[in-house]
Structures are given as structure tokens and as C-alpha cells.
Design a protein around this motif. Structure first.
Motif, short mmCIF file in Angstrom:
data_model
loop_
_atom_site.label_atom_id
_atom_site.label_comp_id
_atom_site.label_asym_id
_atom_site.label_seq_id
_atom_site.Cartn_x
_atom_site.Cartn_y
_atom_site.Cartn_z
N SER A 103 5.19 29.09 -17.65
CA SER A 103 4.27 28.63 -16.57
C SER A 103 5.14 28.10 -15.26
O SER A 103 6.47 27.93 -15.33
CB SER A 103 3.45 27.80 -17.09
N GLY A 104 4.44 28.20 -14.07
CA GLY A 104 5.00 27.39 -13.06
C GLY A 104 4.26 27.51 -11.82
O GLY A 104 3.01 27.74 -11.91
N THR A 105 4.94 27.25 -10.75
CA THR A 105 4.07 27.23 -9.34
C THR A 105 5.08 28.24 -8.44
O THR A 105 6.20 28.49 -8.63
CB THR A 105 3.98 26.07 -8.67
N SER A 106 4.29 28.85 -7.45
CA SER A 106 4.95 29.67 -6.41
C SER A 106 4.14 29.61 -5.36
O SER A 106 3.03 29.01 -5.13
CB SER A 106 5.07 30.95 -6.85
N VAL A 107 4.72 30.12 -4.15
CA VAL A 107 4.06 30.36 -2.85
C VAL A 107 4.40 31.54 -2.32
O VAL A 107 5.45 32.20 -2.43
CB VAL A 107 4.57 29.12 -1.86
N VAL A 108 3.41 32.36 -1.93
CA VAL A 108 3.53 33.64 -1.32
C VAL A 108 2.97 33.50 0.23
O VAL A 108 1.73 32.76 0.28
CB VAL A 108 2.87 34.77 -2.08
N GLU A 109 3.34 34.16 1.26
CA GLU A 109 2.76 34.08 2.38
C GLU A 109 2.80 35.30 3.00
O GLU A 109 3.52 36.48 2.96
CB GLU A 109 3.83 33.27 3.42
N GLN A 110 1.70 35.48 3.94
CA GLN A 110 1.28 36.83 4.63
C GLN A 110 2.60 37.11 5.52
O GLN A 110 3.33 36.41 6.28
CB GLN A 110 0.03 36.67 5.42
N LEU A 111 3.15 38.34 5.31
CA LEU A 111 3.95 38.86 6.22
C LEU A 111 3.86 39.32 7.60
O LEU A 111 2.57 39.61 7.82
CB LEU A 111 4.78 40.13 5.77
#
Length: 124
Positions: A103-111
Motif C-alpha cells: 500500500s502507499g500514497t502517490s500524486v498524479v498531476e494533469q499534464l
């Protein structure tokens, strides 16, 4: 409520562990009437899909993916939609595998639009 995710292309801001989603992975999101779904590919992921719901700035979805080594995996993710100062969208995610441990955390951002256009123009 932050704007719709429909038609947006997002990418992770950092690599995860080997064999998982990474900075070369691209997610193309769709949204309609509280439903969200996306296709993703790139890096170690040959093909991935996610499907779930949105209530306000919260997303709740399941994902499944096929990796380059021929294995499949699946899990659950809860995300918060954040609008960045430049108008782009960020998803702050907490995820957990259901088909394996981890398990974990992540960040995705709009290109930015310019990056999406460059990738589209250079696609095979």
C-alpha cells in the motif's frame, strides 16, 4: 468542487516501486454523472483500467493492470482532487493492492496541454 476530470491526461510526479506505475505512465480520465474511469499505459504497465465514483473532491475506485512481464494486479484507491494555482488538477492518492501485499500514497498531476500535444504528435 474542482473541475471535471473528463478528457484530462495525468501522470505521476514520482516513480513507485519497480513494476508499478511511474512517471512514464499516462492516465486518460473520463467523468460523467459521478462516475469516473480511465485507461492508463506506459513504463512497466502495458494496459491498465480504473473505474469508480466521485463525490465532490473525493474519488473512490478500483484498478487493474497488465504489466510488461505478463502479470496482472489489482487494487483500490481513494483520491482527493486538488486544483493547482496554475489551473491544472492534482490527485492525492492513497492506494492498496488487493491482489498482492502493499500500500502507499502517490500524486498524479494533469499534464500541460503542450506536453499532451507533443506526446500525441509523436505517437506511433
Amino acid at each position: 468542487m474542482p473541475r471535471s476530470l473528463d478528457g484530462l491526461v495525468l501522470a505521476p510526479v514520482a516513480d513507485q516501486a519497480p513494476g508499478q506505475v511511474g512517471t512514464r505512465t499516462r492516465f486518460t480520465y473520463h467523468e460523467k454523472d459521478g462516475e469516473i474511469w480511465a485507461e492508463y499505459t506506459g513504463g512497466d504497465v502495458v494496459r491498465g483500467h480504473l473505474v469508480g465514483t466521485r463525490e465532490g473532491d473525493r474519488l473512490d475506485f478500483r484498478y487493474v493492470q497488465l504489466k510488461r512481464d505478463g502479470t496482472t494486479s489489482s487494487g483500490h484507491c481513494a483520491s482527493t482532487v486538488v486544483e493547482l494555482p496554475d489551473g491544472r488538477v492534482r490527485l492525492e492518492e492513497t492506494w492498496e493492492w488487493e491482489s498482492q501485499t502493499g500500500s502507499g500514497t502517490s500524486v498524479v498531476e494533469q499534464l500541460p496541454v503542450e506536453v499532451v500535444q507533443q506526446v500525441t504528435e509523436h505517437a506511433p
